[in-house]
Design a protein around this motif. Sequence first.
Motif, PDB file in Angstrom:
ATOM      1  N   VAL A  46      42.041  39.735  16.343  1.00 18.48           N
ATOM      2  CA  VAL A  46      40.937  40.308  17.160  1.00 18.48           C
ATOM      3  C   VAL A  46      40.386  39.176  18.109  1.00 18.48           C
ATOM      4  CG1 VAL A  46      38.566  40.900  17.031  1.00 18.48           C
ATOM      5  CG2 VAL A  46      39.949  41.921  15.904  1.00 18.48           C
ATOM      6  N   ALA A  47      40.363  37.904  17.344  1.00 18.96           N
ATOM      7  CA  ALA A  47      40.016  36.710  18.197  1.00 18.96           C
ATOM      8  C   ALA A  47      40.995  36.369  19.163  1.00 18.96           C
ATOM      9  CB  ALA A  47      39.762  35.534  16.959  1.00 18.96           C
ATOM     10  N   ALA A  48      42.110  36.520  18.926  1.00 22.38           N
ATOM     11  CA  ALA A  48      43.203  36.159  19.938  1.00 22.38           C
ATOM     12  C   ALA A  48      42.935  37.300  20.951  1.00 22.38           C
ATOM     13  CB  ALA A  48      44.686  36.345  19.422  1.00 22.38           C
ATOM     14  N   ALA A  49      42.673  38.524  20.810  1.00 20.31           N
ATOM     15  CA  ALA A  49      42.604  39.480  21.956  1.00 20.31           C
ATOM     16  C   ALA A  49      41.151  39.172  22.775  1.00 20.31           C
ATOM     17  CB  ALA A  49      42.431  40.860  21.260  1.00 20.31           C
ATOM     18  N   LEU A  50      40.043  38.688  21.825  1.00 17.50           N
ATOM     19  CA  LEU A  50      39.089  38.277  22.557  1.00 17.50           C
ATOM     20  C   LEU A  50      39.134  37.122  23.739  1.00 17.50           C
ATOM     21  CD1 LEU A  50      36.296  38.962  19.755  1.00 17.50           C
ATOM     22  CD2 LEU A  50      36.587  40.241  21.961  1.00 17.50           C
ATOM     23  N   GLN A  51      40.105  36.020  22.991  1.00 14.89           N
ATOM     24  CA  GLN A  51      40.406  34.872  23.886  1.00 14.89           C
ATOM     25  C   GLN A  51      40.987  35.285  25.177  1.00 14.89           C
ATOM     26  OE1 GLN A  51      39.826  31.313  23.412  1.00 14.89           O
ATOM     27  NE2 GLN A  51      40.206  32.013  25.751  1.00 14.89           N
ATOM     28  N   THR A  52      41.843  36.441  25.111  1.00 15.66           N
ATOM     29  CA  THR A  52      42.653  36.879  26.095  1.00 15.66           C
ATOM     30  C   THR A  52      41.545  37.625  27.181  1.00 15.66           C
ATOM     31  OG1 THR A  52      44.798  37.144  24.984  1.00 15.66           O
ATOM     32  CG2 THR A  52      44.452  38.421  26.879  1.00 15.66           C
ATOM     33  N   GLU A  53      40.713  38.177  26.678  1.00 18.39           N
ATOM     34  CA  GLU A  53      39.925  38.799  27.457  1.00 18.39           C
ATOM     35  C   GLU A  53      39.011  37.926  28.293  1.00 18.39           C
ATOM     36  OE1 GLU A  53      39.674  42.291  28.434  1.00 18.39           O
ATOM     37  OE2 GLU A  53      41.248  42.370  27.430  1.00 18.39           O
ATOM     38  N   ARG A  54      38.543  36.833  27.592  1.00 20.77           N
ATOM     39  CA  ARG A  54      37.759  35.876  28.153  1.00 20.77           C
ATOM     40  C   ARG A  54      38.528  34.963  29.253  1.00 20.77           C
ATOM     41  NH1 ARG A  54      36.631  31.510  24.252  1.00 20.77           N
ATOM     42  NH2 ARG A  54      35.111  30.612  25.585  1.00 20.77           N
ATOM     43  N   ASP A  55      39.822  34.814  29.019  1.00 18.52           N
ATOM     44  CA  ASP A  55      40.677  34.196  30.024  1.00 18.52           C
ATOM     45  C   ASP A  55      40.739  35.024  31.054  1.00 18.52           C
ATOM     46  OD1 ASP A  55      41.140  31.974  28.472  1.00 18.52           O
ATOM     47  OD2 ASP A  55      42.962  32.796  27.734  1.00 18.52           O
ATOM     48  N   LEU A  61      36.975  35.768  38.172  1.00 13.61           N
ATOM     49  CA  LEU A  61      35.827  34.950  38.830  1.00 13.61           C
ATOM     50  C   LEU A  61      36.736  34.186  39.878  1.00 13.61           C
ATOM     51  CD1 LEU A  61      33.629  33.744  35.798  1.00 13.61           C
ATOM     52  CD2 LEU A  61      33.175  35.613  37.826  1.00 13.61           C
ATOM     53  N   ASN A  62      37.815  33.695  39.494  1.00 11.66           N
ATOM     54  CA  ASN A  62      38.539  32.985  40.556  1.00 11.66           C
ATOM     55  C   ASN A  62      39.272  33.682  41.587  1.00 11.66           C
ATOM     56  OD1 ASN A  62      41.467  30.875  40.819  1.00 11.66           O
ATOM     57  ND2 ASN A  62      39.428  29.944  40.993  1.00 11.66           N
ATOM     58  N   PRO A  66      36.698  41.053  47.887  1.00 12.87           N
ATOM     59  CA  PRO A  66      36.959  41.635  49.207  1.00 12.87           C
ATOM     60  C   PRO A  66      36.391  40.758  50.466  1.00 12.87           C
ATOM     61  CG  PRO A  66      36.183  43.315  47.534  1.00 12.87           C
ATOM     62  CD  PRO A  66      35.980  41.956  47.076  1.00 12.87           C
ATOM     63  N   ASP A  67      35.354  40.228  50.366  1.00 11.03           N
ATOM     64  CA  ASP A  67      34.949  39.161  51.304  1.00 11.03           C
ATOM     65  C   ASP A  67      35.634  37.838  51.544  1.00 11.03           C
ATOM     66  OD1 ASP A  67      33.704  37.810  49.430  1.00 11.03           O
ATOM     67  OD2 ASP A  67      31.688  38.428  49.879  1.00 11.03           O
ATOM     68  N   GLY A  68      36.480  37.627  50.492  1.00  8.35           N
ATOM     69  CA  GLY A  68      37.085  36.172  50.314  1.00  8.35           C
ATOM     70  C   GLY A  68      36.392  35.143  49.609  1.00  8.35           C
ATOM     71  N   GLN A  69      35.277  35.384  48.905  1.00  3.66           N
ATOM     72  CA  GLN A  69      34.670  34.389  48.274  1.00  3.66           C
ATOM     73  C   GLN A  69      35.286  34.364  47.002  1.00  3.66           C
ATOM     74  OE1 GLN A  69      31.984  32.617  49.492  1.00  3.66           O
ATOM     75  NE2 GLN A  69      32.672  33.469  51.491  1.00  3.66           N
ATOM     76  N   ARG A  70      35.288  33.174  46.294  1.00  5.51           N
ATOM     77  CA  ARG A  70      35.571  33.150  44.722  1.00  5.51           C
ATOM     78  C   ARG A  70      35.019  31.927  44.230  1.00  5.51           C
ATOM     79  NH1 ARG A  70      39.596  29.372  43.744  1.00  5.51           N
ATOM     80  NH2 ARG A  70      40.493  28.245  45.715  1.00  5.51           N
ATOM     81  N   GLY A  96      44.824  33.838  31.949  1.00  5.15           N
ATOM     82  CA  GLY A  96      44.332  35.249  32.238  1.00  5.15           C
ATOM     83  C   GLY A  96      45.152  35.938  33.415  1.00  5.15           C
ATOM     84  N   ARG A  97      45.510  35.108  34.302  1.00  8.10           N
ATOM     85  CA  ARG A  97      46.311  35.929  35.433  1.00  8.10           C
ATOM     86  C   ARG A  97      47.611  36.442  34.798  1.00  8.10           C
ATOM     87  NH1 ARG A  97      45.429  31.213  39.634  1.00  8.10           N
ATOM     88  NH2 ARG A  97      43.582  31.709  40.298  1.00  8.10           N
ATOM     89  N   ARG A  98      48.206  35.750  33.908  1.00  6.83           N
ATOM     90  CA  ARG A  98      49.479  36.292  33.304  1.00  6.83           C
ATOM     91  C   ARG A  98      49.133  37.412  32.349  1.00  6.83           C
ATOM     92  NH1 ARG A  98      50.336  30.720  32.564  1.00  6.83           N
ATOM     93  NH2 ARG A  98      49.724  30.907  30.456  1.00  6.83           N
TER      94      ARG A  98
END
Length: 108
Positions: A46-55, A61-62, A66-70, A96-98
Motif C-alpha cells: 500500500v505504501a509503495a502504491a501511495l508513493q507511485t500516486e505521489r510521484d 504538476l510539471n 492546455p494554456d502551456g503553464q506548468r 511519475g511519468r513512467r
Amino acid sequence: MTTPTTGYEAEPTDVAAEVATHLDDITDPVERYHRATAAQAHHQAVAAALQTERDKALATLNAPSPDGQRLTYEQIAQQVTVGLTRAGVQKAVERGRRAQNGASGSDA
C-alpha cells in the motif's frame, strides 16, 4: 526510492489500533508472527502504491496545462513538497511519468 513525508506523522494511537485489528485475537506466537508478516507485506505494498500516486501527482504538476503553464521542479520543491530538493522533485516527476505511461522498471 521514496520521497520524504516530512510534515506528516502517523498518530501513535492510530498505528496501535491498526496493529490491534490484525493481532489482538492471536495468542500463539507462530500465528502472531505469520499474521504480522502478512499485514506488514500488505501495508508495504500500500505504501509503495501511495508513493507511485505521489510521484504521478508531481508529474502532473510539471506537465504543461492546455494554456502551456506548468510548475518547474524548483516551484514544486518550494510550493508543494517539504524536505525535497529540486533534484529529488525531478526524480519523483520522472518516476511519475513512467508510472503514468505504464512503463515498468526498477529505480535505485
